[in-house]
Design a protein around this motif. Sequence first.
Motif, mmCIF file in Angstrom:
data_model
loop_
_atom_site.group_PDB
_atom_site.id
_atom_site.type_symbol
_atom_site.label_atom_id
_atom_site.label_comp_id
_atom_site.label_asym_id
_atom_site.label_seq_id
_atom_site.Cartn_x
_atom_site.Cartn_y
_atom_site.Cartn_z
ATOM 1 N N HIS A 51 0.846 -1.186 0.000
ATOM 2 C CA HIS A 51 0.000 0.000 0.000
ATOM 3 C C HIS A 51 0.885 1.241 0.000
ATOM 4 O O HIS A 51 1.461 1.617 1.008
ATOM 5 N N HIS A 52 0.997 1.888 -1.162
ATOM 6 C CA HIS A 52 1.782 3.117 -1.249
ATOM 7 C C HIS A 52 0.876 4.307 -1.019
ATOM 8 O O HIS A 52 -0.299 4.284 -1.390
ATOM 9 N N ILE A 53 1.448 5.359 -0.455
ATOM 10 C CA ILE A 53 0.621 6.520 -0.137
ATOM 11 C C ILE A 53 1.241 7.810 -0.635
ATOM 12 O O ILE A 53 2.462 8.000 -0.556
ATOM 13 N N LEU A 54 0.389 8.692 -1.135
ATOM 14 C CA LEU A 54 0.797 10.050 -1.449
ATOM 15 C C LEU A 54 0.066 10.949 -0.460
ATOM 16 O O LEU A 54 -1.161 10.941 -0.389
ATOM 17 N N LEU A 55 0.817 11.720 0.341
ATOM 18 C CA LEU A 55 0.203 12.626 1.305
ATOM 19 C C LEU A 55 0.292 14.045 0.743
ATOM 20 O O LEU A 55 1.366 14.489 0.330
ATOM 21 N N THR B 225 4.137 14.193 -0.252
ATOM 22 C CA THR B 225 5.054 13.185 0.293
ATOM 23 C C THR B 225 4.693 11.835 -0.290
ATOM 24 O O THR B 225 3.566 11.361 -0.142
ATOM 25 N N PHE B 226 5.662 11.215 -0.961
ATOM 26 C CA PHE B 226 5.456 9.903 -1.572
ATOM 27 C C PHE B 226 6.066 8.857 -0.655
ATOM 28 O O PHE B 226 7.280 8.815 -0.472
ATOM 29 N N PHE B 227 5.206 8.006 -0.085
ATOM 30 C CA PHE B 227 5.678 6.959 0.840
ATOM 31 C C PHE B 227 5.747 5.608 0.148
ATOM 32 O O PHE B 227 4.774 5.186 -0.505
ATOM 33 N N THR B 228 6.878 4.907 0.313
ATOM 34 C CA THR B 228 7.030 3.553 -0.225
ATOM 35 C C THR B 228 7.957 2.787 0.712
ATOM 36 O O THR B 228 8.614 3.382 1.548
ATOM 37 N N PRO C 19 12.247 -0.241 7.307
ATOM 38 C CA PRO C 19 11.944 -0.579 5.933
ATOM 39 C C PRO C 19 11.362 0.550 5.085
ATOM 40 O O PRO C 19 11.195 0.388 3.891
ATOM 41 N N ASN C 20 11.001 1.700 5.715
ATOM 42 C CA ASN C 20 10.281 2.733 4.971
ATOM 43 C C ASN C 20 11.154 3.867 4.478
ATOM 44 O O ASN C 20 12.219 4.146 5.037
ATOM 45 N N ALA C 21 10.627 4.563 3.467
ATOM 46 C CA ALA C 21 11.327 5.732 2.937
ATOM 47 C C ALA C 21 10.279 6.715 2.439
ATOM 48 O O ALA C 21 9.136 6.329 2.158
ATOM 49 N N TYR C 22 10.640 7.990 2.355
ATOM 50 C CA TYR C 22 9.738 8.925 1.689
ATOM 51 C C TYR C 22 10.514 9.979 0.932
ATOM 52 O O TYR C 22 11.639 10.334 1.273
ATOM 53 N N HIS C 23 9.861 10.438 -0.118
ATOM 54 C CA HIS C 23 10.379 11.541 -0.908
ATOM 55 C C HIS C 23 9.333 12.622 -0.811
ATOM 56 O O HIS C 23 8.164 12.376 -1.095
ATOM 57 N N HIS C 24 9.711 13.808 -0.370
ATOM 58 C CA HIS C 24 8.725 14.877 -0.385
ATOM 59 C C HIS C 24 9.235 16.067 -1.169
ATOM 60 O O HIS C 24 10.435 16.289 -1.310
ATOM 61 N N CYS C 25 8.262 16.803 -1.730
ATOM 62 C CA CYS C 25 8.626 17.965 -2.520
ATOM 63 C C CYS C 25 7.563 19.042 -2.374
ATOM 64 O O CYS C 25 6.456 18.776 -1.901
ATOM 65 N N THR C 26 7.949 20.252 -2.758
ATOM 66 C CA THR C 26 7.001 21.360 -2.732
ATOM 67 C C THR C 26 6.597 21.660 -4.165
ATOM 68 O O THR C 26 7.291 21.269 -5.108
ATOM 69 N N LEU C 27 5.475 22.328 -4.314
ATOM 70 C CA LEU C 27 5.080 22.821 -5.628
ATOM 71 C C LEU C 27 4.579 24.237 -5.415
ATOM 72 O O LEU C 27 3.601 24.453 -4.688
#
Lengths: 143, 416
Positions: free
Chosen positions: B84-88, B140-143, B195-203
């Motif tokens: 279950h991947h999540i975009l916050l 925030t992209f969680f995988t 085991p988790n990682a996230y990539h977050h960015c601004t727009l």
Amino acid sequence: MTPSSFYHENGGRKFFQNVERMYTNKHEWILIDGKTGTVGISHYAQDALGDVVYAQLPDVGTEVLKKDECGALESVKAASELYCPLSGRVIEKNAAVEETPALINQSCYEKGWLFKIELTNPDELKELMTESEYENFLKTDAH
Amino acid sequence: MAQNFVQGSIVKLQRIAITGMKRNKPLALSSMKFCNYSSSAQQGSEEAKVAGTVKSVFISQSNDIFTNLALEDWLYRNFDFTNHHILLLWQNSPAVVIGRHQNPWLEANTAVLSEHGIEIARRNSGGGTVYHDRGNLNLTFFTPREHYSRKNNLQLICRALLREWGLKTEISPREDIVSGNYKQISGTAAKLGRPNAYHHCTLLVDVDKVKLGHALHKHNKGIKTNATQSIPSPVMNLCDLNSHVKMEKLLASIGWEYLRTDPYSAEDKGEDFIGKQRGFQFINPTDQWFPGLEKLRAEFASWGWRFGKSPKFNVTRTFRVPRELLSKDELTDQELSITIDVNKGVVEDVLLTVPPRLAAAKGFSGQAQVVTSLRGQQFSEEAITMLQKALSELESPEQTRNEFVVHCMRQVVTSI
């Protein structure tokens, strides 16, 4: 127990004497000398990180448990967690690496060591991988 | 690691209609599927394993930077992203957010920020300093760690912008999203754990660029440190590229693009793929839904995390001594130099280099008091007040000289 490590009793307390590094599945290594362990990250890890721009190491005196997050290595825009391979108390951190984080990329097994701990539970060493086991681990998808 | 929750009531999502670019028909969002936040008891987990990984878009209802950082951290620590991947998606009231290993005094005008009610926060990921307001969208992209891919996420955003508004954007060599003329519209950072990682960015959608400029203005402050430093970059808003770009539509557009993208190959799988995902969900970040969230928030809001976590630094300033404090036969200008060593946000040591004429003149004794009264104080205005109090208790012939030193000390601390 591997042929390259031997186990001896010393005044009722047991010590492991390793001549090679032991590895975790999080790509850290630890080299034991009596009750002290020196911790660093593997070549695979430093390569995956890219250029390290900042090393946040645990402070001397910190009590750490095996697998605890105990610091971070920042490379271009990603902060990667550092995990502690074994339980213990931090007795030294590598000031040279704090000053020059690139040492981790240049010499991850020698000058780029990260911190030293005094082991509180030497039995945990059994759960780690030897160098050849680690090399096999790298070949699998699991890493 | 995972926490099991008591299943609560289903939150009905408002319908967000999007016009499909190709077929020009409205895509009504199906009502939100119930989502249990626990990891091991994921609803429909059997389905998920058979069908593969599913995706959700979470939209935070909070605009408080500390709550949102806490929510992000909570998900990173507690959620199992295996299937279950999540975009916050989240937005904040005005705040400056510095990277994990940065120095807030170096990166922003801390005095100006507090005057304007702009918060200062430190995030857990690396990278440089950014300014948030309601015209900025955070993603925030969680995988799981092994499926972390910054590039895939940024490409997804570019696709959404192209699909909805025909906007042509690119990914720069530093892996930021830039407009055609190389102005930055997004900043990116990441946290990798196991085991988790996230990539977050601004727009940047419609951010107040004037405030941004004031808040992040850097000038030579005499600070020496090995903290990571930001690389300033000219920015522009999406609404400058296309005036039709609006926050609400952007949320939906990126959410849709995320849901129709394959979690592993990062290919666009088309509209039909969306029906297999978990859809959009509004999140109310409270301790009730996320036990332990309040504690995380308190940590993010604490002085110790925001300022105390700064790598050690020293700051040096020099000041010309006023003529009236020197002896009458002094012909040249004399300078007082102050170096303050700060570690964990606390003054460790103060070095005063006093010109001989000032020191010799009627025995300058303020030095020792200056150092002892400042050591151990937080590097702030309060420290100077303590110092002033300590020195004012000295005998009056020393007063003007002491006042001068205090005045200089205050300058060092408040002007950065």
